[in-house]
Design a protein around this motif. Sequence first.
Motif, PDB file in Angstrom:
ATOM      1  N   ARG A 171      -9.620  10.803  -8.611  1.00 45.65           N
ATOM      2  CA  ARG A 171      -8.680  11.610  -8.374  1.00 45.65           C
ATOM      3  C   ARG A 171      -7.274  10.814  -8.162  1.00 45.65           C
ATOM      4  O   ARG A 171      -7.297   9.714  -7.750  1.00 45.65           O
ATOM      5  CB  ARG A 171      -8.872  11.952  -6.922  1.00 45.65           C
ATOM      6  N   THR A 172      -6.196  11.529  -8.818  1.00 45.77           N
ATOM      7  CA  THR A 172      -4.828  11.146  -8.728  1.00 45.77           C
ATOM      8  C   THR A 172      -4.180  11.818  -7.578  1.00 45.77           C
ATOM      9  O   THR A 172      -4.094  13.036  -7.580  1.00 45.77           O
ATOM     10  CB  THR A 172      -4.254  11.583 -10.192  1.00 45.77           C
ATOM     11  N   PHE A 173      -3.530  11.141  -6.680  1.00 50.20           N
ATOM     12  CA  PHE A 173      -2.630  11.574  -5.747  1.00 50.20           C
ATOM     13  C   PHE A 173      -1.089  11.466  -6.335  1.00 50.20           C
ATOM     14  O   PHE A 173      -0.742  11.160  -7.351  1.00 50.20           O
ATOM     15  CB  PHE A 173      -2.866  10.760  -4.492  1.00 50.20           C
ATOM     16  N   GLY A 174      -0.289  12.532  -5.535  1.00 46.57           N
ATOM     17  CA  GLY A 174       1.005  12.641  -5.941  1.00 46.57           C
ATOM     18  C   GLY A 174       1.936  11.493  -6.004  1.00 46.57           C
ATOM     19  O   GLY A 174       2.668  11.328  -6.830  1.00 46.57           O
ATOM     20  N   ASN A 175       1.365  10.284  -5.251  1.00 49.35           N
ATOM     21  CA  ASN A 175       2.217   9.251  -5.217  1.00 49.35           C
ATOM     22  C   ASN A 175       1.821   8.053  -6.189  1.00 49.35           C
ATOM     23  O   ASN A 175       2.370   6.897  -6.293  1.00 49.35           O
ATOM     24  CB  ASN A 175       2.251   8.456  -3.760  1.00 49.35           C
TER      25      ASN A 175
ATOM     26  N   LEU B  94      -8.171   7.211  -7.130  1.00 41.76           N
ATOM     27  CA  LEU B  94      -9.471   7.066  -6.502  1.00 41.76           C
ATOM     28  C   LEU B  94     -10.451   6.950  -7.431  1.00 41.76           C
ATOM     29  O   LEU B  94     -10.437   7.856  -8.238  1.00 41.76           O
ATOM     30  CB  LEU B  94      -9.791   7.926  -5.564  1.00 41.76           C
ATOM     31  N   LEU B  95     -11.099   5.884  -7.428  1.00 42.38           N
ATOM     32  CA  LEU B  95     -12.360   5.482  -8.424  1.00 42.38           C
ATOM     33  C   LEU B  95     -13.439   5.860  -7.395  1.00 42.38           C
ATOM     34  O   LEU B  95     -13.586   4.574  -6.569  1.00 42.38           O
ATOM     35  CB  LEU B  95     -12.145   4.329  -9.284  1.00 42.38           C
ATOM     36  N   ARG B  96     -14.276   6.589  -7.562  1.00 38.11           N
ATOM     37  CA  ARG B  96     -15.443   6.741  -6.589  1.00 38.11           C
ATOM     38  C   ARG B  96     -16.654   6.268  -7.404  1.00 38.11           C
ATOM     39  O   ARG B  96     -16.938   7.206  -8.532  1.00 38.11           O
ATOM     40  CB  ARG B  96     -15.544   7.972  -5.775  1.00 38.11           C
ATOM     41  N   TYR B  97     -17.468   5.179  -7.062  1.00 38.36           N
ATOM     42  CA  TYR B  97     -18.703   5.071  -7.998  1.00 38.36           C
ATOM     43  C   TYR B  97     -19.899   4.922  -6.830  1.00 38.36           C
ATOM     44  O   TYR B  97     -19.748   4.683  -5.721  1.00 38.36           O
ATOM     45  CB  TYR B  97     -18.568   3.426  -8.302  1.00 38.36           C
ATOM     46  N   GLU B  98     -21.045   5.000  -7.496  1.00 37.22           N
ATOM     47  CA  GLU B  98     -22.292   4.663  -6.783  1.00 37.22           C
ATOM     48  C   GLU B  98     -22.836   3.366  -7.574  1.00 37.22           C
ATOM     49  O   GLU B  98     -22.730   3.221  -8.679  1.00 37.22           O
ATOM     50  CB  GLU B  98     -23.138   5.681  -6.907  1.00 37.22           C
ATOM     51  N   THR B  99     -23.768   2.482  -6.928  1.00 37.82           N
ATOM     52  CA  THR B  99     -24.152   1.506  -7.357  1.00 37.82           C
ATOM     53  C   THR B  99     -25.621   1.963  -8.109  1.00 37.82           C
ATOM     54  O   THR B  99     -26.360   2.648  -7.539  1.00 37.82           O
ATOM     55  CB  THR B  99     -24.921   0.419  -6.074  1.00 37.82           C
TER      56      THR B  99
ATOM     57  N   TYR C  26     -18.732   2.775  -3.845  1.00 35.67           N
ATOM     58  CA  TYR C  26     -17.200   2.179  -3.771  1.00 35.67           C
ATOM     59  C   TYR C  26     -16.418   3.418  -3.729  1.00 35.67           C
ATOM     60  O   TYR C  26     -16.536   3.925  -4.700  1.00 35.67           O
ATOM     61  CB  TYR C  26     -17.149   1.180  -4.881  1.00 35.67           C
ATOM     62  N   ARG C  27     -15.236   3.040  -3.089  1.00 36.58           N
ATOM     63  CA  ARG C  27     -14.254   4.030  -3.169  1.00 36.58           C
ATOM     64  C   ARG C  27     -13.114   3.078  -3.256  1.00 36.58           C
ATOM     65  O   ARG C  27     -12.609   2.365  -2.201  1.00 36.58           O
ATOM     66  CB  ARG C  27     -13.921   4.827  -1.665  1.00 36.58           C
ATOM     67  N   ILE C  28     -12.714   3.057  -4.516  1.00 35.09           N
ATOM     68  CA  ILE C  28     -11.640   2.051  -4.851  1.00 35.09           C
ATOM     69  C   ILE C  28     -10.250   2.890  -5.036  1.00 35.09           C
ATOM     70  O   ILE C  28     -10.194   3.661  -5.911  1.00 35.09           O
ATOM     71  CB  ILE C  28     -11.628   1.318  -5.980  1.00 35.09           C
ATOM     72  N   TYR C  29      -9.223   2.738  -4.291  1.00 37.81           N
ATOM     73  CA  TYR C  29      -7.930   3.331  -4.281  1.00 37.81           C
ATOM     74  C   TYR C  29      -6.904   2.323  -5.065  1.00 37.81           C
ATOM     75  O   TYR C  29      -6.644   1.053  -4.273  1.00 37.81           O
ATOM     76  CB  TYR C  29      -7.461   3.715  -2.820  1.00 37.81           C
TER      77      TYR C  29
ATOM     78  N   HIS D  89       0.775  -1.113  -0.003  1.00 35.26           N
ATOM     79  CA  HIS D  89      -0.024  -0.022   0.104  1.00 35.26           C
ATOM     80  C   HIS D  89       0.757   1.349   0.129  1.00 35.26           C
ATOM     81  O   HIS D  89       1.908   1.457   0.975  1.00 35.26           O
ATOM     82  CB  HIS D  89      -0.832   0.105   1.213  1.00 35.26           C
ATOM     83  N   THR D  90       0.646   2.297  -0.826  1.00 33.66           N
ATOM     84  CA  THR D  90       1.363   3.305  -1.099  1.00 33.66           C
ATOM     85  C   THR D  90       0.414   4.469  -0.279  1.00 33.66           C
ATOM     86  O   THR D  90      -0.147   5.511  -0.979  1.00 33.66           O
ATOM     87  CB  THR D  90       1.433   3.745  -2.717  1.00 33.66           C
ATOM     88  N   VAL D  91       0.595   4.408   0.900  1.00 24.66           N
ATOM     89  CA  VAL D  91      -0.178   5.541   1.745  1.00 24.66           C
ATOM     90  C   VAL D  91       0.829   6.552   2.237  1.00 24.66           C
ATOM     91  O   VAL D  91       1.690   6.402   3.313  1.00 24.66           O
ATOM     92  CB  VAL D  91      -1.050   4.855   2.953  1.00 24.66           C
ATOM     93  N   ASP D  92       0.752   7.691   1.583  1.00 21.39           N
ATOM     94  CA  ASP D  92       1.684   8.599   2.213  1.00 21.39           C
ATOM     95  C   ASP D  92       0.789   9.772   2.824  1.00 21.39           C
ATOM     96  O   ASP D  92      -0.262   9.626   3.161  1.00 21.39           O
ATOM     97  CB  ASP D  92       2.398   9.494   1.205  1.00 21.39           C
ATOM     98  N   GLU D  93       1.398  10.704   3.255  1.00 24.21           N
ATOM     99  CA  GLU D  93       0.538  11.889   4.276  1.00 24.21           C
ATOM    100  C   GLU D  93      -0.494  12.412   3.587  1.00 24.21           C
ATOM    101  O   GLU D  93      -1.633  12.261   4.090  1.00 24.21           O
ATOM    102  CB  GLU D  93       1.458  12.872   4.660  1.00 24.21           C
ATOM    103  N   GLU D  94      -0.220  12.629   2.332  1.00 26.18           N
ATOM    104  CA  GLU D  94      -1.503  13.316   1.282  1.00 26.18           C
ATOM    105  C   GLU D  94      -2.547  12.155   1.240  1.00 26.18           C
ATOM    106  O   GLU D  94      -3.715  12.607   1.327  1.00 26.18           O
ATOM    107  CB  GLU D  94      -1.012  13.600  -0.023  1.00 26.18           C
ATOM    108  N   VAL D  95      -2.181  11.102   1.050  1.00 29.22           N
ATOM    109  CA  VAL D  95      -3.375   9.951   0.725  1.00 29.22           C
ATOM    110  C   VAL D  95      -3.961   9.763   2.289  1.00 29.22           C
ATOM    111  O   VAL D  95      -5.227   9.486   2.385  1.00 29.22           O
ATOM    112  CB  VAL D  95      -3.039   8.677   0.255  1.00 29.22           C
ATOM    113  N   HIS D  96      -3.107   9.478   3.303  1.00 28.87           N
ATOM    114  CA  HIS D  96      -3.858   9.498   4.694  1.00 28.87           C
ATOM    115  C   HIS D  96      -4.586  10.523   5.082  1.00 28.87           C
ATOM    116  O   HIS D  96      -5.658  10.299   5.872  1.00 28.87           O
ATOM    117  CB  HIS D  96      -2.560   9.050   5.682  1.00 28.87           C
TER     118      HIS D  96
END
Length: 188
Positions: free
Chosen positions: A172-176, A180-185, A141-144, A26-33
Motif C-alpha cells: 500500500r502506498t500512502f499519499g506522503n 507498507l509491505l505486509r508479509y507472512e512468514t 511483518y508490517r514494514i513501513y 518518520h513521515t507519519v501524517d494523519e493518513e498513516v496514523h
Amino acid sequence: MNKIVSTVSVSLDGFFEGPDRDIDWHTVDEEVHQHFNDCLRTMGGFVEGRVTYQLMEEFWPTADQDPAVEGPMAEFAGIWRDMPKFVFSRTLESVGPGATLLHEVDPEQVRGLRDAASGDLVVGGADLLESFRRFDLIDAYRIYVHPVILGRGRPFFRDTEERQGLRLLETRTFGNGVVLLRYETVRA
C-alpha cells in the motif's frame, strides 16, 4: 489462530533508527496514523522491550489530555491505554497498569501469550524483535518504508545464519510516500 506481528518503520536503506537513535525522520501524517490506529485497535496486545515500553509509557497514557493532541494521535492514546502490554526487561522491577513484566523470552510462554490473547500480538523493540526472530516467533511483518535515506543508523535486520522465507500479502502506498509491505512468514 493469533499471530505475532512485527510492525516497524524503516528508511529506504533499512534503518529503523538514525545514528543517534533518532526517529524524527518518520513521515507519519494523519493518513498513516489513522491506518496505524485501524490496525492496532484490532490487536490483542503490545509486546515490547524495555526501551520501547518506556518511550511509549512516557507519552501515550495521558497524551489525549493535551488540547494540542487531536485526531488520530488522541485516538491512539486510548488504544495504547486500553491495550494489554507485555514488557520484556531484565532490569525493570515494575511496569504500569495494564502491563505484565516478563524477564526472559521463553518461546513456549510467548506462544501461550499469543494463543490466549484476544487477537494478534504486535511486537516492538529492536533487541526483542531480534530475540523473537531468532526463536522463530514472528508470524508476520508490517514494514513501513519511509521516503528517506539515512546512510547510517541501526539496521532493522541484523546478520543471521538462517534464511527466512516470506510471502507478500499486501502493498500500500500512502499519499506522503510511505509504502507498507505486509508479509507472512513461510515455514517448512
